[in-house]
Design a protein around this motif. Structure first.
Motif, PDB file in Angstrom:
ATOM      1  N   GLU A  37     -15.442  63.727 -20.411  1.00 22.02           N
ATOM      2  CA  GLU A  37     -13.992  63.763 -20.252  1.00 22.02           C
ATOM      3  C   GLU A  37     -13.572  64.936 -19.374  1.00 22.02           C
ATOM      4  N   SER A  38     -14.219  66.077 -19.539  1.00 21.28           N
ATOM      5  CA  SER A  38     -13.855  67.244 -18.745  1.00 21.28           C
ATOM      6  C   SER A  38     -14.145  67.026 -17.267  1.00 21.28           C
ATOM      7  N   TYR A  39     -15.228  66.326 -16.963  1.00 15.44           N
ATOM      8  CA  TYR A  39     -15.473  65.984 -15.566  1.00 15.44           C
ATOM      9  C   TYR A  39     -14.305  65.173 -15.007  1.00 15.44           C
ATOM     10  N   VAL A  40     -13.903  64.121 -15.736  1.00  8.64           N
ATOM     11  CA  VAL A  40     -12.834  63.239 -15.262  1.00  8.64           C
ATOM     12  C   VAL A  40     -11.529  64.007 -15.053  1.00  8.64           C
ATOM     13  N   CYS A  41     -11.146  64.783 -16.063  1.00  7.61           N
ATOM     14  CA  CYS A  41      -9.802  65.380 -16.064  1.00  7.61           C
ATOM     15  C   CYS A  41      -9.737  66.745 -15.392  1.00  7.61           C
ATOM     16  N   ASP A  42     -10.807  67.529 -15.475  1.00  3.58           N
ATOM     17  CA  ASP A  42     -10.760  68.905 -14.993  1.00  3.58           C
ATOM     18  C   ASP A  42     -11.443  69.120 -13.648  1.00  3.58           C
ATOM     19  N   VAL A  43     -12.516  68.375 -13.399  1.00  3.69           N
ATOM     20  CA  VAL A  43     -13.300  68.594 -12.187  1.00  3.69           C
ATOM     21  C   VAL A  43     -12.974  67.550 -11.120  1.00  3.69           C
ATOM     22  N   TRP A  44     -13.135  66.272 -11.467  1.00  5.65           N
ATOM     23  CA  TRP A  44     -12.885  65.215 -10.484  1.00  5.65           C
ATOM     24  C   TRP A  44     -11.396  64.913 -10.336  1.00  5.65           C
ATOM     25  N   LYS A  45     -10.646  65.157 -11.412  1.00  9.10           N
ATOM     26  CA  LYS A  45      -9.196  64.902 -11.431  1.00  9.10           C
ATOM     27  C   LYS A  45      -8.869  63.443 -11.117  1.00  9.10           C
ATOM     28  N   THR A  46      -9.615  62.559 -11.800  1.00  8.25           N
ATOM     29  CA  THR A  46      -9.395  61.119 -11.648  1.00  8.25           C
ATOM     30  C   THR A  46      -8.831  60.489 -12.922  1.00  8.25           C
ATOM     31  N   GLY A  47      -8.291  61.303 -13.811  1.00  8.19           N
ATOM     32  CA  GLY A  47      -7.759  60.726 -15.033  1.00  8.19           C
ATOM     33  C   GLY A  47      -6.937  61.704 -15.842  1.00  8.19           C
ATOM     34  N   LEU A  48      -6.384  61.192 -16.934  1.00  6.71           N
ATOM     35  CA  LEU A  48      -5.555  61.967 -17.847  1.00  6.71           C
ATOM     36  C   LEU A  48      -6.093  61.826 -19.264  1.00  6.71           C
ATOM     37  N   ASP A  53     -20.096  73.010 -12.888  1.00  7.07           N
ATOM     38  CA  ASP A  53     -18.726  72.941 -12.406  1.00  7.07           C
ATOM     39  C   ASP A  53     -17.702  72.840 -13.527  1.00  7.07           C
ATOM     40  N   LEU A  54     -18.148  72.825 -14.777  1.00  6.51           N
ATOM     41  CA  LEU A  54     -17.231  72.589 -15.887  1.00  6.51           C
ATOM     42  C   LEU A  54     -16.522  73.874 -16.296  1.00  6.51           C
ATOM     43  N   MET A 108     -19.579  55.957 -14.937  1.00  6.73           N
ATOM     44  CA  MET A 108     -20.223  55.651 -13.672  1.00  6.73           C
ATOM     45  C   MET A 108     -19.772  54.295 -13.131  1.00  6.73           C
ATOM     46  N   GLU A 109     -19.588  53.311 -14.018  1.00  6.31           N
ATOM     47  CA  GLU A 109     -19.095  52.005 -13.577  1.00  6.31           C
ATOM     48  C   GLU A 109     -17.665  52.122 -13.048  1.00  6.31           C
ATOM     49  N   GLY A 110     -16.841  52.918 -13.733  1.00 11.71           N
ATOM     50  CA  GLY A 110     -15.475  53.123 -13.271  1.00 11.71           C
ATOM     51  C   GLY A 110     -15.429  53.841 -11.940  1.00 11.71           C
ATOM     52  N   VAL A 111     -16.260  54.874 -11.791  1.00  6.06           N
ATOM     53  CA  VAL A 111     -16.328  55.607 -10.528  1.00  6.06           C
ATOM     54  C   VAL A 111     -16.771  54.667  -9.408  1.00  6.06           C
ATOM     55  N   ARG A 112     -17.791  53.869  -9.684  1.00  6.12           N
ATOM     56  CA  ARG A 112     -18.324  52.966  -8.662  1.00  6.12           C
ATOM     57  C   ARG A 112     -17.273  51.962  -8.177  1.00  6.12           C
ATOM     58  N   ASN A 113     -16.266  51.697  -9.031  1.00  4.41           N
ATOM     59  CA  ASN A 113     -15.235  50.733  -8.679  1.00  4.41           C
ATOM     60  C   ASN A 113     -13.890  51.380  -8.353  1.00  4.41           C
ATOM     61  N   GLY A 114     -13.873  52.709  -8.220  1.00  7.69           N
ATOM     62  CA  GLY A 114     -12.683  53.408  -7.756  1.00  7.69           C
ATOM     63  C   GLY A 114     -11.517  53.399  -8.724  1.00  7.69           C
ATOM     64  N   LEU A 115     -11.791  53.451 -10.033  1.00 11.17           N
ATOM     65  CA  LEU A 115     -10.729  53.364 -11.027  1.00 11.17           C
ATOM     66  C   LEU A 115     -10.393  54.725 -11.644  1.00 11.17           C
ATOM     67  N   PRO A 116      -9.121  54.964 -11.945  1.00  6.12           N
ATOM     68  CA  PRO A 116      -8.718  56.141 -12.715  1.00  6.12           C
ATOM     69  C   PRO A 116      -8.866  55.866 -14.210  1.00  6.12           C
ATOM     70  N   PHE A 117      -8.900  56.935 -15.008  1.00  6.13           N
ATOM     71  CA  PHE A 117      -9.182  56.813 -16.439  1.00  6.13           C
ATOM     72  C   PHE A 117      -8.076  57.428 -17.298  1.00  6.13           C
ATOM     73  N   LEU A 118      -7.877  56.822 -18.465  1.00  7.73           N
ATOM     74  CA  LEU A 118      -7.287  57.513 -19.603  1.00  7.73           C
ATOM     75  C   LEU A 118      -8.438  57.791 -20.554  1.00  7.73           C
ATOM     76  N   THR A 119      -8.652  59.056 -20.911  1.00  6.20           N
ATOM     77  CA  THR A 119      -9.857  59.435 -21.650  1.00  6.20           C
ATOM     78  C   THR A 119      -9.579  59.572 -23.141  1.00  6.20           C
ATOM     79  N   ALA A 162      -9.882  58.802  -7.157  1.00  3.45           N
ATOM     80  CA  ALA A 162     -10.785  57.764  -7.656  1.00  3.45           C
ATOM     81  C   ALA A 162     -11.396  56.984  -6.500  1.00  3.45           C
ATOM     82  N   ARG A 163     -10.605  56.692  -5.484  1.00  2.00           N
ATOM     83  CA  ARG A 163     -11.130  55.973  -4.320  1.00  2.00           C
ATOM     84  C   ARG A 163     -12.121  56.843  -3.541  1.00  2.00           C
ATOM     85  N   GLU A 164     -11.849  58.140  -3.476  1.00  2.00           N
ATOM     86  CA  GLU A 164     -12.775  59.047  -2.793  1.00  2.00           C
ATOM     87  C   GLU A 164     -14.134  59.079  -3.507  1.00  2.00           C
TER      88      GLU A 164
END
Length: 455
Positions: free
Chosen positions: A381-392, A175-176, A359-370, A425-427
Motif C-alpha cells: 500500500e505504501s508503494y501505491v500511495c506514497d512512492v508511486w502515487k497511483t492511488g488513495l 524508497d519507502l 502488478m496486474e493493476g500496474v500492468r493495465n495502467g489502473l489507479p487503486f483504492l487501497t 498509473a499510465r506511466e
C-alpha cells in the motif's frame, strides 16, 4: 542421472504464491523444460475443481519438454484444519515436506529445483544431489530485502529475538518513507502465528547462509524498486509475471472463473467501472461487509464486486441492496481478474494490495483504492500511495473501527477525479511493459536465469 531439462517447481500453498510460480513454470516450459509442478493435496484438489483440464502427472512418468505436469503431496495438516492459519500451516510443512522432496529428487531425474521463497529450507536436499536451485519471492523486493537484513536489525536492537519491534527507530527501507517494511511478519495474524512465521524466516536465512540457493528471483520490476534493488543486487527482478494469458492452460486459480462478468463489462462505458476484489484470504466482518455494500450503492458508479466464499461470515447483503444496484452492479464469486483488469470499462481497482493484484493493476495502467488486510499488503500500500502515487488509502478513523459507506463512496469519487493518479498509473504501465518486452530488464534477467538452470 539427471535430465538436462527437467525442472521441479514447488509453491507455498496459497493462492498468491501458486499463481506467479505457475507462470514461471510455463516460462521454463516455453524454453524446452519439462516441468513437474508440486502442490499440496488440498491445493491440488482446489485447482482440479477450478480447472478440469489440468494435466496431472501419471505415476512415475516424466512430462515431455514443453509440458507442465501437476502432482501433489501431503501438507501434514489435518484434513479439517484451518489452512488460513499460515503459522500452523508453515510449521506442518516444515515437518512433512522435506521427506516428500527427498523422494521426488531421488526418483525424478531433475536438473534444477525452483521453490517459493517460503520453502527455501528444502533446497539443501537438491544441492546435495548436485542440482541447480532458485527461489521465487512473490511480493515486493522491499519485503524480501527486509528479511535478508533481519540479523542486522536484531543485532542493532531494533527487533527482539522474536522479530518484534523494541521501540527503537527503524530506518526506511529502500524508497519507502516509512518503517513498516521490516515488520511484515508482524501483521500476519495471532502472536503465535507471527512467531511461527518469524521462525520460518530464520530457517530461510540459515539456508541462504549455507549457499544452497543459486539465484533469488522476485516478481518485481527493477525500475519500480530501483533503490532497494541497488542495495541488494543478489535479488533478481523478473516481473511482472503476466498470469492468466495462456489460452487453454490452467491459471492456478482456486475457484472457477465466472466469465459472465466479461459480457457485463462489454455493456459498460469505457473507464466507468469500479472493480472490487480482496484476494483469497481477506475476511470482512458482517458490519464491514454491509458498509462496503452501502458504499458501492452510494457511489452511484457501476461496479464489479468479487465476493468469494469466505469473504464474510455469512455474506448477507443489506436489505434492498441487490434490488437497488441490480442495473449497475455485478457480483461474482471469482473473476478472470487478468481479463477484467485489461478491460477498457474498468476505471479503478479497490484492492487488498496483494502483490500479484498490484502488478496486474500496474500492468493495465489502473489507479487503486487501497485496503490492506495483513502482512506485506501494508508495505505494498505504501508503494501505491506514497512512492508511486497511483492511488488513495481507505482510512479507518478509529482503531478497531470500520470503513464507513460514506468514506468509501467519497474516496471512489476522489480517485476517479484525480488526473495525477491516472497519469502516473499510465506511466507505470509503460515502465512495466518495457521491462517484460524483448531486451527489457525483466525479460533479459529471466532469459539468463532459464539458460543458467539448464547448465
Amino acid at each position: 542421472m539427471a535430465s538436462s531439462t527437467h525442472a521441479l517447481f514447488i509453491p507455498y500453498p496459497a493462492q498468491g504464491h501458486v499463481l506467479p510460480l505457475l507462470e514461471l513454470a510455463y516460462r521454463f516450459a516455453d524454453h524446452g523444460f519439462a516441468v513437474t509442478f508440486v502442490n499440496t493435496d488440498h491445493i491440488h484438489g482446489q485447482l482440479v475443481a477450478a480447472s478440469p483440464d489440468l494435466v496431472a502427472g501419471q505415476g512415475g512418468a516424466q512430462p515431455e519438454p514443453g509440458q507442465v505436469h501437476f502432482v501433489s503431496v501431503s501438507d501434514g495438516f489435518p484434513a479439517d484444519g484451518d489452512r488460513n492459519d499460515l503459522g500452523t500451516l508453515t510449521s506442518a510443512l516444515m515437518c512433512s515436506l522435506p521427506a516428500a522432496v527427498e523422494r521426488m529428487v531421488e526418483n525424478g531425474q531433475f536438473c534444477c529445483v525452483v521453490v517459493d521463497y517460503g520453502l527455501t529450507w528444502v533446497l539443501g536436499i537438491a544441492k546435495k544431489a548436485g542440482m541447480r536451485t532458485a527461489t521465487h519471492w512473490p511480493s515486493c523486493a522491499a519485503v524480501m530485502a527486509a528479511g535478508l537484513d533481519l540479523p542486522v536489525l536484531i543485532a542493532d536492537g531494533m527487533l527482539d529475538k522474536d522479530g518484534l519491534p523494541t521501540g527503537k527507530q527503524i530506518p526506511p527501507v529502500g524508497d519507502l518513507p516509512m518503517n513498516l517494511a521490516p515488520l511484515a511478519w508482524n501483521a500476519a495474524g495471532t502472536e503465535e502465528a507471527q512467531k511461527q512465521i518469524f521462525r520460518c524466516l530464520n530457517n530461510i536465512l540459515k539456508a541462504l547462509g549455507q549457499d544452497i540457493v543459486d539465484v533469488l528471483l522476485c516478481n518485481t520490476v527493477k525500475e519500480l524498486e530501483e533503490g532497494i534493488l541497488s542495495q541488494h543486487p543478489s535479488i533478481v527482478p523478473i516481473g511482472p509475471l503476466p498470469t492468466g494469458l495462456r489460452e487453454g492452460k490452467p491459471i492456478g486459480n482456486f475457484w472457477p472463473d465466472d466469465d459472465s462478468c466479461l459480457s457485463w463489462l462489454d455493456a459498460q462505458p469505457d473507464r466507468s467501472v469500479v472493480y472490487v476484489a480482496f484476494g483469497s484470504i481477506a475476511v470482512l466482518n458482517q458490519e464491514q461487509f454491509h458498509e462496503l455494500a452501502r458504499g458501492l450503492e452510494l457511489s452511484r458508479r457501476p461496479f464489479l464486486w468479487v465476493v468469494r466464499p469466505g469473504l464474510a461470515n455469512t455474506a448477507n447483503y443489506p436489505d434492498g441492496f441487490l434490488e437497488t444496484v441490480e442495473k449497475r452492479g455485478k457480483i461474482v464469486t471469482w473473476s478472470p481478474q487478468h481479463r477484467v483488469l485489461a478491460h477498457p470499462a474498468v476505471a479503478c481497482f479497490v484492492s487488498h494490495c496483494g502483490w500479484n493484484s498490484l502488478m496486474e493493476g500496474v500492468r493495465n495502467g489502473l489507479p487503486f483504492l487501497t485496503w490492506p488486510y495483513f502482512a506485506d499488503q501494508f508495505i505494498n500500500e505504501s508503494y501505491v500511495c506514497d512512492v508511486w502515487k497511483t492511488g488513495l488509502r481507505l482510512v479507518v478513523k478509529d482503531a478497531g473501527g470500520v470503513l464507513t459507506s460514506e468514506h468509501i463512496a467519497a474516496r471512489i469519487e476522489d480517485l476517479l477525479n484525480d488526473p495525477a493518479a491516472m497519469s502516473r498509473a499510465r506511466e507505470l504501465q509503460q515502465v512495466a511493459s518495457r521491462s517484460i518486452s524483448k531486451d527489457g530488464t525483466s525479460f533479459n534477467n529471466l532469459r539468463d536465469v532459464i539458460d543458467a538452470m539448464k547448465g
